[in-house]
Design a protein around this motif. Sequence first.
Motif, short mmCIF file in Angstrom:
data_model
loop_
_atom_site.label_atom_id
_atom_site.label_comp_id
_atom_site.label_asym_id
_atom_site.label_seq_id
_atom_site.Cartn_x
_atom_site.Cartn_y
_atom_site.Cartn_z
N PRO A 198 -27.23 2.66 10.82
CA PRO A 198 -26.99 3.62 9.73
C PRO A 198 -26.45 4.93 10.29
CG PRO A 198 -29.17 2.64 9.54
CD PRO A 198 -28.62 2.21 10.87
N PHE A 199 -25.58 5.56 9.53
CA PHE A 199 -24.94 6.79 9.97
C PHE A 199 -24.88 7.74 8.79
CE2 PHE A 199 -21.07 9.34 10.65
CZ PHE A 199 -21.33 9.86 11.91
N GLY A 200 -25.59 8.84 8.88
CA GLY A 200 -25.57 9.83 7.80
C GLY A 200 -24.27 10.63 7.86
N LEU A 201 -23.66 10.83 6.72
CA LEU A 201 -22.40 11.55 6.66
C LEU A 201 -22.47 12.55 5.52
CD1 LEU A 201 -19.44 11.86 7.64
CD2 LEU A 201 -18.84 10.08 5.98
N ARG A 202 -22.28 13.82 5.84
CA ARG A 202 -22.25 14.85 4.81
C ARG A 202 -20.80 15.14 4.47
NH1 ARG A 202 -26.39 16.46 8.32
NH2 ARG A 202 -24.94 17.70 9.53
N LEU A 203 -20.47 15.06 3.20
CA LEU A 203 -19.11 15.32 2.74
C LEU A 203 -19.11 16.48 1.76
CD1 LEU A 203 -17.99 11.67 1.87
CD2 LEU A 203 -17.29 13.02 3.86
N PRO A 204 -18.07 17.30 1.80
CA PRO A 204 -17.93 18.32 0.76
C PRO A 204 -17.81 17.61 -0.60
CG PRO A 204 -16.35 18.68 2.54
CD PRO A 204 -16.99 17.35 2.79
N PRO A 205 -18.29 18.24 -1.66
CA PRO A 205 -18.27 17.59 -2.99
C PRO A 205 -16.89 17.07 -3.40
CG PRO A 205 -19.58 19.59 -3.07
CD PRO A 205 -18.94 19.55 -1.71
N LYS A 206 -15.85 17.83 -3.16
CA LYS A 206 -14.51 17.41 -3.56
C LYS A 206 -14.08 16.15 -2.82
CE LYS A 206 -9.84 19.21 -4.20
NZ LYS A 206 -8.97 20.36 -4.07
N MET A 207 -14.41 16.07 -1.54
CA MET A 207 -14.06 14.90 -0.74
C MET A 207 -14.89 13.69 -1.19
SD MET A 207 -13.93 14.42 3.40
CE MET A 207 -12.74 15.73 3.58
N ARG A 208 -16.15 13.89 -1.48
CA ARG A 208 -17.00 12.79 -1.96
C ARG A 208 -16.46 12.25 -3.29
NH1 ARG A 208 -21.87 10.46 -0.97
NH2 ARG A 208 -22.83 9.48 -2.76
N GLN A 209 -16.04 13.14 -4.18
CA GLN A 209 -15.48 12.72 -5.45
C GLN A 209 -14.20 11.90 -5.22
OE1 GLN A 209 -14.53 15.92 -8.12
NE2 GLN A 209 -13.76 14.55 -9.70
N TRP A 210 -13.34 12.36 -4.33
CA TRP A 210 -12.09 11.66 -4.01
C TRP A 210 -12.39 10.26 -3.47
CZ3 TRP A 210 -10.16 10.40 0.99
CH2 TRP A 210 -8.87 9.90 1.00
N ILE A 211 -13.32 10.16 -2.52
CA ILE A 211 -13.68 8.86 -1.94
C ILE A 211 -14.27 7.94 -3.02
CG2 ILE A 211 -15.36 7.70 -0.40
CD1 ILE A 211 -13.17 8.77 1.24
N THR A 212 -15.13 8.49 -3.87
CA THR A 212 -15.77 7.70 -4.93
C THR A 212 -14.72 7.14 -5.88
OG1 THR A 212 -17.78 9.02 -4.78
CG2 THR A 212 -17.45 7.79 -6.83
N GLU A 213 -13.78 7.97 -6.31
CA GLU A 213 -12.74 7.52 -7.22
C GLU A 213 -11.83 6.48 -6.56
OE1 GLU A 213 -10.91 11.19 -8.44
OE2 GLU A 213 -12.65 11.74 -9.66
N ARG A 214 -11.50 6.70 -5.30
CA ARG A 214 -10.65 5.76 -4.56
C ARG A 214 -11.35 4.42 -4.39
NH1 ARG A 214 -6.21 6.28 -0.69
NH2 ARG A 214 -6.71 4.45 0.51
N ALA A 215 -12.64 4.47 -4.08
CA ALA A 215 -13.42 3.25 -3.90
C ALA A 215 -13.44 2.43 -5.20
CB ALA A 215 -14.84 3.59 -3.45
N LYS A 216 -13.64 3.10 -6.33
CA LYS A 216 -13.64 2.40 -7.62
C LYS A 216 -12.30 1.74 -7.89
CE LYS A 216 -17.16 5.17 -9.89
NZ LYS A 216 -17.45 6.17 -10.93
N ARG A 217 -11.20 2.47 -7.65
CA ARG A 217 -9.86 1.91 -7.87
C ARG A 217 -9.61 0.69 -7.01
NH1 ARG A 217 -7.98 7.18 -7.31
NH2 ARG A 217 -7.05 6.64 -5.31
N ASN A 218 -10.12 0.72 -5.78
CA ASN A 218 -9.90 -0.36 -4.82
C ASN A 218 -11.01 -1.41 -4.84
OD1 ASN A 218 -7.41 0.65 -3.81
ND2 ASN A 218 -8.56 2.20 -2.68
N ARG A 219 -11.94 -1.26 -5.77
CA ARG A 219 -13.07 -2.20 -5.92
C ARG A 219 -13.85 -2.37 -4.62
NH1 ARG A 219 -9.73 -6.18 -9.79
NH2 ARG A 219 -10.03 -4.94 -11.65
#
Length: 56
Positions: A7-28
Amino acid sequence: MNQTPNPFGLRLPPKMRQWITERAKRNRRSINGEIVHLLGRVLENDERGGVDHGQS
């Protein structure tokens, strides 16, 4: 040999987390899967001698 990732903890700025979340959903993919995918692309680029546009 078992290559279970640690396991690897990763802290992301909110804007980057939102971008990754949206990208992940688009790419399933899961958020973790999307991050692994993107890092894999960067690794492949580095191995081919690609240009790094990051700022140090």
